[in-house]
Write an enzyme that holds these catalytic residues in place. Structure first.
Site, PDB file in Angstrom:
ATOM      1  N   HIS A 241       0.804  -1.223   0.000  1.00 20.40           N
ATOM      2  CA  HIS A 241       0.000   0.000   0.000  1.00 20.40           C
ATOM      3  C   HIS A 241       0.848   1.291   0.000  1.00 20.40           C
ATOM      4  O   HIS A 241       0.897   2.007  -0.978  1.00 20.40           O
ATOM      5  CB  HIS A 241      -0.910   0.026   1.234  1.00 20.40           C
TER       6      HIS A 241
HETATM    7  O1  RIB Z   1      -5.081   0.060   4.503  1.00 18.40           O
HETATM    8  C1  RIB Z   1      -3.691   0.109   4.377  1.00 18.40           C
HETATM    9  C2  RIB Z   1      -3.114   1.158   5.268  1.00 18.40           C
HETATM   10  O2  RIB Z   1      -3.394   0.833   6.616  1.00 18.40           O
HETATM   11  C3  RIB Z   1      -1.576   1.246   5.190  1.00 18.40           C
HETATM   12  O3  RIB Z   1      -1.167   2.576   5.414  1.00 18.40           O
HETATM   13  C4  RIB Z   1      -1.115   0.353   6.300  1.00 18.40           C
HETATM   14  O4  RIB Z   1       0.155   0.779   6.832  1.00 18.40           O
HETATM   15  C5  RIB Z   1      -2.188   0.578   7.325  1.00 18.40           C
HETATM   16  O5  RIB Z   1      -1.837   1.723   8.072  1.00 18.40           O
END
Ligand code: RIB
Ligand code: CA
Length: 316
Positions: A241
């Protein structure tokens, strides 16, 4: 000309690869890392950012401690995906360099306002609490900020913390709502695009094979995520992500964006943190841009290339 950049994050195993990539890149004038409670507590995310800074040999970059809780909601972690300490199974240690004076919100507002308008980009890899607090404290900030690249939200992919919401937005929906309404120019990496960027065995192995301490640390956390995602979610390769924000700043051509208007649900408990992404807008006046496509091979090539020439080491 280097891009002046602040990274706001809640490390977090995927934040870690994003940070290590940015620390290694020579394309950024990295002004600060500002941390926030999210995946794990604000105390641990700040310690983790200082650990990653030491691993990368970048003690020149100040780290600030941020909001310990969302604007209104109770703090909620995501330790099941990041490990109790937030860096997977990497054993935490007390980093040698301290955090900077003042809060993350103060650092964001101060560093941006003392530089030319539009010159400082902000990558947000966690709940948007710090940015919301900075915007409240400095009303001129939204107009003075450069691009704000956010990992958060979901449209066609559905949610990952609830059926309809992604964790970063769900964790502090009031902050996200204020930021999206602020007038900031925002590039938004939601699950629709991060789910296209998968840490496959081949991609992890390529990072694992690199000689640098940053690459070894990133690979160890990618391995941790690989194991956890297989058990909890059942997929073979988990999405990467947060590094999508850094990848866009380095090579925007790796992504396709659509102009839109984004609003956040803050009233309903069932759909708390849902991002309503409206594409029926005038492109010329839009200030939100939703990422719809990513060149995943290109993103991983960029991460691998930067981690491969990272300097530093544990003692650096
Ligand atoms: O949904 C993904 C996000 O949530 C990313 O930033 C991961 O690090 C969590 O914080
Ligand atoms: Ca994060």
């Amino acid at each position: 000309m280097k891009q002046s950049l602040i990274i706001d994050c809640d490390p977090g195993v995927d934040d870690a690869t994003g940070l290590l990539t940015a620390f290694a890149s020579n394309a950024f004038d990295l002004l600060a890392v500002t941390t926030v409670g999210g995946n794990v507590s604000a105390e641990k995310t700040a310690r983790n950012a200082r650990i990653l800074r030491q691993i990368a040999g970048r003690k020149d970059v100040p780290v600030f401690v941020g909001a310990a809780r969302p604007l209104r909601r109770e703090p909620a972690g995501a330790g099941e995906f990041h490990g109790a300490e937030g860096l997977g199974d990497l054993e935490p240690f007390e980093p040698s360099a301290p955090a900077g004076e003042g809060t993350s919100a103060e650092a964001i507002a101060g560093l941006v306002m003392e530089r030319p308008a539009g010159s400082v980009a902000l990558a947000v890899m966690g709940p948007m609490t710090n940015l919301a607090l900075a915007l409240r404290a400095e009303p001129r900030l939204a107009a003075h900020l450069g691009p704000v690249v956010v990992m958060g939200g979901a449209r066609s992919e559905g949610g990952n913390i609830t059926a309809s919401a992604e964790f970063n937005i769900w964790a502090d929906p009031e902050a996200a709502a204020e930021v999206f309404a602020s007038g900031c120019r925002m590039i938004v990496m939601g699950l629709d695009v991060t789910h296209q960027v998968r840490a496959t065995e081949e991609r992890i192995a390529a990072i694992e094979a690199l000689p640098t301490t940053s690459a070894k640390a990133s690979a160890a956390m990618l391995r941790f995520s690989q194991r956890i995602e297989r058990v909890i979610v059942g997929w073979d390769a988990g999405p990467l992500h947060d590094p999508c924000t850094v990848a866009w700043l380095l090579k925007p051509e790796l992504f396709e964006l659509k102009p839109c208007r984004i609003a956040v649900e803050t009233e309903s408990e069932l759909t708390r943190g849902h991002t309503a992404v409206e594409f029926r807008v005038e492109a010329a006046t839009a200030n939100h841009f939703w990422a719809t496509r990513a060149d995943a091979d290109g993103v991983f090539a960029l991460i691998t290339e930067n981690l491969g020439h990272a300097s530093g080491g544990m003692g650096a």
